[in-house]
Design an enzyme around this catalytic site. Structure first.
Site, PDB file in Angstrom:
ATOM      1  N   HIS A   1       0.836  -1.199   0.000  1.00 37.04           N
ATOM      2  CA  HIS A   1       0.000   0.000   0.000  1.00 37.04           C
ATOM      3  C   HIS A   1       0.876   1.256   0.000  1.00 37.04           C
ATOM      4  CE1 HIS A   1      -3.640  -2.361   0.852  1.00 37.04           C
ATOM      5  NE2 HIS A   1      -2.856  -3.076   1.634  1.00 37.04           N
TER       6      HIS A   1
ATOM      7  N   HIS B   1     -10.966   0.112  -2.165  1.00 34.98           N
ATOM      8  CA  HIS B   1     -10.249  -0.740  -1.220  1.00 34.98           C
ATOM      9  C   HIS B   1      -9.607   0.079  -0.105  1.00 34.98           C
ATOM     10  CE1 HIS B   1      -8.414  -4.405   0.160  1.00 34.98           C
ATOM     11  NE2 HIS B   1      -7.203  -3.862   0.136  1.00 34.98           N
TER      12      HIS B   1
END
Length: 299
Positions: free
Chosen positions: A91, A113
């Site tokens: 991420h 998400h």
């Protein structure tokens, strides 16, 4: 480890072959720890944990490397251990995301998400950052449809014999549009093998239709539809025949049927369909002679 063992068939060939002899994920000195109750404290050890596994635990404090820590029983103890933080998260943070978007400058940004509040904050920051551009930033909810519109222009390069004569303004250039990798090229059919390494093939097709009418009547009726209906010499067609629109050949086979010949082509198929429909209509119009025998009846 259970996840890797469950989806062993998704691994590469080397891992799958090794799994037939022994489990490559069954380590001698490494074992998963489900809870603190399952931890066997027999001496020095290395504990690896993801950030989500460290939340609301003593590890959250240890990662800052304090001199002392408060244990679960309330006692204070010195920190006699080394702590190494390794970042391999998939991420990106806001700085990395914004830098990435500045390089791409996309017309549409869709945020998915993530936790709803954090996604909202990220959206507002991106709206402020890209306020000078007409960038559409969306954070859709689950199952929400998103529509995007793209205006793209594709350029095609003319090559081969098509460039031998420069076309005038407004003149139509006819050729084949070929996509090669990410480029488009327009070329003549005869140049297809040279520039695209593609070969062409022609299919000759034939259909036989029942037809007992006069062959000349069929030619006359086709002349009423098509401008060009020309008779063929007997030595070329081996019998009575004519060519329709220079694309379809009609041959006389016998008193009961005719044959139609053409090469595979969209326009030829259209001519064929019209000719077949005409032959079937003429066949229905031919009067049928019915011979009835009468028997004398005695009374």
């Amino acid at each position: 480890m259970a996840v890797y063992q469950t989806y062993i068939n998704s691994m590469n060939e080397r891992i799958r072959n090794q799994f037939e002899n022994s489990n490559p994920f069954d380590f001698k000195h490494i074992s998963p720890l489900k809870s603190i109750e399952n931890f066997n404290d027999v001496g020095p050890s290395v504990v690896m944990a993801s950030p989500s596994g460290l939340q609301r635990t003593l590890a959250k404090t240890i990662i800052n490397k304090p001199k002392e820590v408060t244990l679960m029983n309330g006692l204070t103890a010195p920190l006699n251990m080394q702590v190494h933080y390794i970042s391999f998260s998939a991420h990106a943070d806001f700085a990395q995301t914004s830098t990435f978007l500045k390089e791409l400058m996309p017309p549409n940004i869709i945020l998915v998400h993530g936790e709803a509040n954090e996604m909202g904050r990220l959206k507002q920051k991106l709206i402020t950052q890209f306020a000078y551009r007409n960038t559409k930033i969306i954070s859709p909810k689950n199952c929400q449809s998103v529509e995007m519109y793209f205006n793209s222009e594709k350029m095609a390069k003319t090559i081969g014999r098509l460039v031998e004569n420069t076309p005038e303004v407004g003149e139509t250039v006819s050729g084949l549009l070929v996509k090669k990798a990410f480029t488009y090229q327009i070329m003549a059919l005869d140049d297809l093998l040279v520039f695209a390494q593609l070969s062409t093939a022609n299919f000759s097709q034939r259909i036989t239709i029942a037809y007992s009418g006069a062959f000349g009547v069929l030619k006359h009726r086709l002349k009423q539809i098509f401008d060009s209906v020309e008779s063929l010499p007997d030595e070329e067609s081996e019998g009575p025949a004519f060519r329709v629109h220079e694309r379809l050949t009609v041959k006389y086979e016998s008193k009961k049927d005719i044959s139609l010949h053409w090469r595979s082509d969209p326009i030829r198929v259209m001519v064929l369909d019209s000719a077949v429909a005409l032959v079937l209509n003429i066949s229905r119009e031919i009067p049928k002679v019915v011979v009835e025998s009468e028997e004398a009846t005695k009374t």
